[in-house]
Enzyme design. Structure first.
Site, PDB file in Angstrom:
ATOM      1  N   ARG A   1      73.811  10.393  37.775  1.00 24.65           N
ATOM      2  CA  ARG A   1      74.539  11.215  38.735  1.00 24.65           C
ATOM      3  C   ARG A   1      75.779  11.820  38.090  1.00 24.65           C
ATOM      4  O   ARG A   1      76.443  11.168  37.283  1.00 24.65           O
ATOM      5  CB  ARG A   1      74.961  10.353  39.936  1.00 24.65           C
TER       6      ARG A   1
ATOM      7  N   LYS B   1      75.114  -0.497  48.434  1.00 27.84           N
ATOM      8  CA  LYS B   1      74.747  -0.003  49.771  1.00 27.84           C
ATOM      9  C   LYS B   1      73.385   0.703  49.735  1.00 27.84           C
ATOM     10  O   LYS B   1      72.518   0.451  50.561  1.00 27.84           O
ATOM     11  CB  LYS B   1      75.815   0.981  50.299  1.00 27.84           C
TER      12      LYS B   1
ATOM     13  N   ARG C   1      86.936   7.287  42.247  1.00 34.06           N
ATOM     14  CA  ARG C   1      86.219   6.958  43.492  1.00 34.06           C
ATOM     15  C   ARG C   1      86.658   5.586  44.017  1.00 34.06           C
ATOM     16  O   ARG C   1      86.791   5.397  45.228  1.00 34.06           O
ATOM     17  CB  ARG C   1      84.706   6.989  43.250  1.00 34.06           C
TER      18      ARG C   1
ATOM     19  N   ARG D   1      84.169   6.806  56.157  1.00 31.05           N
ATOM     20  CA  ARG D   1      84.914   6.520  54.936  1.00 31.05           C
ATOM     21  C   ARG D   1      86.417   6.598  55.135  1.00 31.05           C
ATOM     22  O   ARG D   1      87.170   6.474  54.169  1.00 31.05           O
ATOM     23  CB  ARG D   1      84.515   7.534  53.872  1.00 31.05           C
TER      24      ARG D   1
ATOM     25  N   ARG E   1      73.953   3.126  36.302  1.00 27.75           N
ATOM     26  CA  ARG E   1      72.950   3.565  37.296  1.00 27.75           C
ATOM     27  C   ARG E   1      72.165   4.774  36.791  1.00 27.75           C
ATOM     28  O   ARG E   1      72.705   5.691  36.180  1.00 27.75           O
ATOM     29  CB  ARG E   1      73.650   3.933  38.600  1.00 27.75           C
TER      30      ARG E   1
HETATM   31  P1  AP5 Z   1      73.926   1.418  44.588  1.00 25.63           P
HETATM   32  O1  AP5 Z   1      73.119   0.639  45.572  1.00 25.63           O
HETATM   33  O2  AP5 Z   1      73.441   2.761  44.194  1.00 25.63           O
HETATM   34  O3  AP5 Z   1      75.457   1.432  45.061  1.00 25.63           O
HETATM   35  P2  AP5 Z   1      76.141   2.142  46.280  1.00 25.63           P
HETATM   36  O4  AP5 Z   1      76.987   1.151  46.990  1.00 25.63           O
HETATM   37  O5  AP5 Z   1      75.140   2.893  47.100  1.00 25.63           O
HETATM   38  O6  AP5 Z   1      77.104   3.075  45.469  1.00 25.63           O
HETATM   39  P3  AP5 Z   1      77.362   4.648  45.468  1.00 25.63           P
HETATM   40  O7  AP5 Z   1      78.043   4.920  44.154  1.00 25.63           O
HETATM   41  O8  AP5 Z   1      76.130   5.434  45.770  1.00 25.63           O
HETATM   42  O9  AP5 Z   1      78.334   4.747  46.635  1.00 25.63           O
HETATM   43  P4  AP5 Z   1      79.302   5.835  46.920  1.00 25.63           P
HETATM   44  O10 AP5 Z   1      79.736   5.389  48.249  1.00 25.63           O
HETATM   45  O11 AP5 Z   1      80.377   6.068  45.934  1.00 25.63           O
HETATM   46  O12 AP5 Z   1      78.394   7.173  46.825  1.00 25.63           O
HETATM   47  P5  AP5 Z   1      77.900   8.180  47.911  1.00 25.63           P
HETATM   48  O13 AP5 Z   1      76.636   8.768  47.455  1.00 25.63           O
HETATM   49  O14 AP5 Z   1      77.978   7.598  49.281  1.00 25.63           O
HETATM   50  O15 AP5 Z   1      74.064   0.499  43.275  1.00 25.63           O
HETATM   51  C1  AP5 Z   1      74.759   0.951  42.137  1.00 25.63           C
HETATM   52  C2  AP5 Z   1      74.054   0.414  40.881  1.00 25.63           C
HETATM   53  O16 AP5 Z   1      74.123  -1.015  40.877  1.00 25.63           O
HETATM   54  C3  AP5 Z   1      72.567   0.767  40.817  1.00 25.63           C
HETATM   55  O17 AP5 Z   1      72.254   1.041  39.480  1.00 25.63           O
HETATM   56  C4  AP5 Z   1      71.846  -0.496  41.294  1.00 25.63           C
HETATM   57  O18 AP5 Z   1      70.580  -0.648  40.679  1.00 25.63           O
HETATM   58  C5  AP5 Z   1      72.807  -1.599  40.869  1.00 25.63           C
HETATM   59  N1  AP5 Z   1      72.848  -2.690  41.837  1.00 25.63           N
HETATM   60  C6  AP5 Z   1      72.948  -2.564  43.199  1.00 25.63           C
HETATM   61  N2  AP5 Z   1      72.991  -3.777  43.781  1.00 25.63           N
HETATM   62  C7  AP5 Z   1      72.926  -4.679  42.761  1.00 25.63           C
HETATM   63  C8  AP5 Z   1      72.935  -6.120  42.705  1.00 25.63           C
HETATM   64  N3  AP5 Z   1      73.019  -6.846  43.828  1.00 25.63           N
HETATM   65  N4  AP5 Z   1      72.882  -6.713  41.513  1.00 25.63           N
HETATM   66  C9  AP5 Z   1      72.794  -5.987  40.377  1.00 25.63           C
HETATM   67  N5  AP5 Z   1      72.767  -4.629  40.346  1.00 25.63           N
HETATM   68  C10 AP5 Z   1      72.827  -3.988  41.524  1.00 25.63           C
HETATM   69  O19 AP5 Z   1      79.053   9.297  47.875  1.00 25.63           O
HETATM   70  C11 AP5 Z   1      79.210  10.150  46.764  1.00 25.63           C
HETATM   71  C12 AP5 Z   1      80.287  11.187  47.075  1.00 25.63           C
HETATM   72  O20 AP5 Z   1      79.896  11.974  48.218  1.00 25.63           O
HETATM   73  C13 AP5 Z   1      81.670  10.621  47.453  1.00 25.63           C
HETATM   74  O21 AP5 Z   1      82.439  10.319  46.318  1.00 25.63           O
HETATM   75  C14 AP5 Z   1      82.239  11.788  48.272  1.00 25.63           C
HETATM   76  O22 AP5 Z   1      82.697  12.809  47.433  1.00 25.63           O
HETATM   77  C15 AP5 Z   1      81.013  12.301  49.030  1.00 25.63           C
HETATM   78  N6  AP5 Z   1      80.856  11.649  50.345  1.00 25.63           N
HETATM   79  C16 AP5 Z   1      79.803  10.875  50.738  1.00 25.63           C
HETATM   80  N7  AP5 Z   1      80.002  10.427  51.992  1.00 25.63           N
HETATM   81  C17 AP5 Z   1      81.184  10.929  52.405  1.00 25.63           C
HETATM   82  C18 AP5 Z   1      81.944  10.790  53.593  1.00 25.63           C
HETATM   83  N8  AP5 Z   1      81.513  10.034  54.625  1.00 25.63           N
HETATM   84  N9  AP5 Z   1      83.133  11.454  53.687  1.00 25.63           N
HETATM   85  C19 AP5 Z   1      83.569  12.229  52.668  1.00 25.63           C
HETATM   86  N10 AP5 Z   1      82.906  12.370  51.493  1.00 25.63           N
HETATM   87  C20 AP5 Z   1      81.737  11.721  51.352  1.00 25.63           C
END
Ligand code: AP5
Length: 220
Positions: free
Chosen positions: A164, A13, A175, A92, A131
């Site tokens: 991270r 994402k 997660r 979420r 990552r």
């Molecule tokens: P990346 O693009 O970083 O993946 P992502 O989908 O953004 O994954 P996240 O881990 O950031 O999502 P998340 O939803 O768990 O985290 P968030 O910060 O929202 O890609 C990952 C890796 O793969 C990278 O190294 C990239 O280079 C590689 N990659 C990507 N695409 C690729 C491809 N096509 N091919 C090969 N490699 C690829 O949330 C973190 C925490 O915040 C949550 O756990 C929660 O505690 C809190 N939080 C956030 N939002 C909320 C909410 N709405 N409600 C409650 N708690 C929340």
């Protein structure tokens, strides 16, 4: 156009958001990034959010929904219908999705499309544990799939990359469980509204971006 990027941790994402920001007229609202900003600045919200994020659990809705609207309303870009607004990591769960629907309606807007990233779980774990992120500009890398030009150093701002705190194997597994228990239900929620489009998130970053543009073309 208001777009939700929906998918499990590591689905891509954030990476797709960056591609869109570089190539299209867009603004991103990523609740995870907003929480990390608050943690970095040691705000009261950041201190509370950290307890949940370090375990890989969702931050409570009352904190998350207020944060989302506070940020949304401060962005001039979110008021222009010419811009793409990307919701990355929000909603979420069902109550966040309902709050988003209501809040958009209150502002005379709506969610136009939900892009769902379909990716197998073994790929997610490999991606998240590999990552590396830039603590300065937020650029994201992967030690194998998308390495920086110089090992451990951000291409864009030359800052040393970090891992991270919630990207450990144990936390990533939790997660993914949290996603399956609380977030995956949104696939049906948005399918029933007729606005969900799936993309194959296991393809390369460029292929995912091409597929995204193709899906966007279908609704324009
Ligand atoms: P990346 O693009 O970083 O993946 P992502 O989908 O953004 O994954 P996240 O881990 O950031 O999502 P998340 O939803 O768990 O985290 P968030 O910060 O929202 O890609 C990952 C890796 O793969 C990278 O190294 C990239 O280079 C590689 N990659 C990507 N695409 C690729 C491809 N096509 N091919 C090969 N490699 C690829 O949330 C973190 C925490 O915040 C949550 O756990 C929660 O505690 C809190 N939080 C956030 N939002 C909320 C909410 N709405 N409600 C409650 N708690 C929340």
């Amino acid at each position: 156009m208001n777009i939700i990027l929906l998918g499990p941790p590591g689905a891509g994402k954030g990476t797709l958001s960056n591609k869109i920001l570089e190539n299209l007229d867009a603004v991103q609202i990523a609740t995870g990034d907003l929480f990390r900003y608050n943690i970095h600045n040691k705000t009261p919200l950041g201190l509370k959010a950290k307890e949940y994020m370090d375990q890989g659990n969702l931050v409570p809705d009352e904190l998350t929904i207020d944060l989302l609207w506070d940020y949304f309303d401060k962005q001039e870009n979110t008021k222009s219908s010419d811009k793409i607004v990307l919701f990355d990591g929000f909603p979420r769960n069902l109550s966040q999705a309902q709050a988003l629907d209501q809040g958009m309606e209150d502002r005379g807007q709506k969610i136009d499309v939900v892009i769902y990233f379909d990716v197998d779980e073994d790929i997610l774990i490999e991606r998240v544990t590999g990552r590396r992120v830039c603590p300065n500009c937020g650029a994201t890398y992967h030690i194998i799939n998308h390495p920086p030009k110089v090992d451990g150093i951000c291409d864009k701002c030359k800052t040393e990359l970090i891992q991270r705190a919630d990207d450990t194997l144990e936390t990533v597994k939790n997660r993914i469980d949290v996603y399956n228990e609380q977030t995956a239900v949104l696939i049906d929620y948005y399918t029933n509204k007729g606005i969900l489009k799936s993309i194959d998130g296991s393809k390369t970053i460029d292929e995912v971006f091409e597929e995204f543009k193709h899906k966007l073309g279908e609704i324009n």
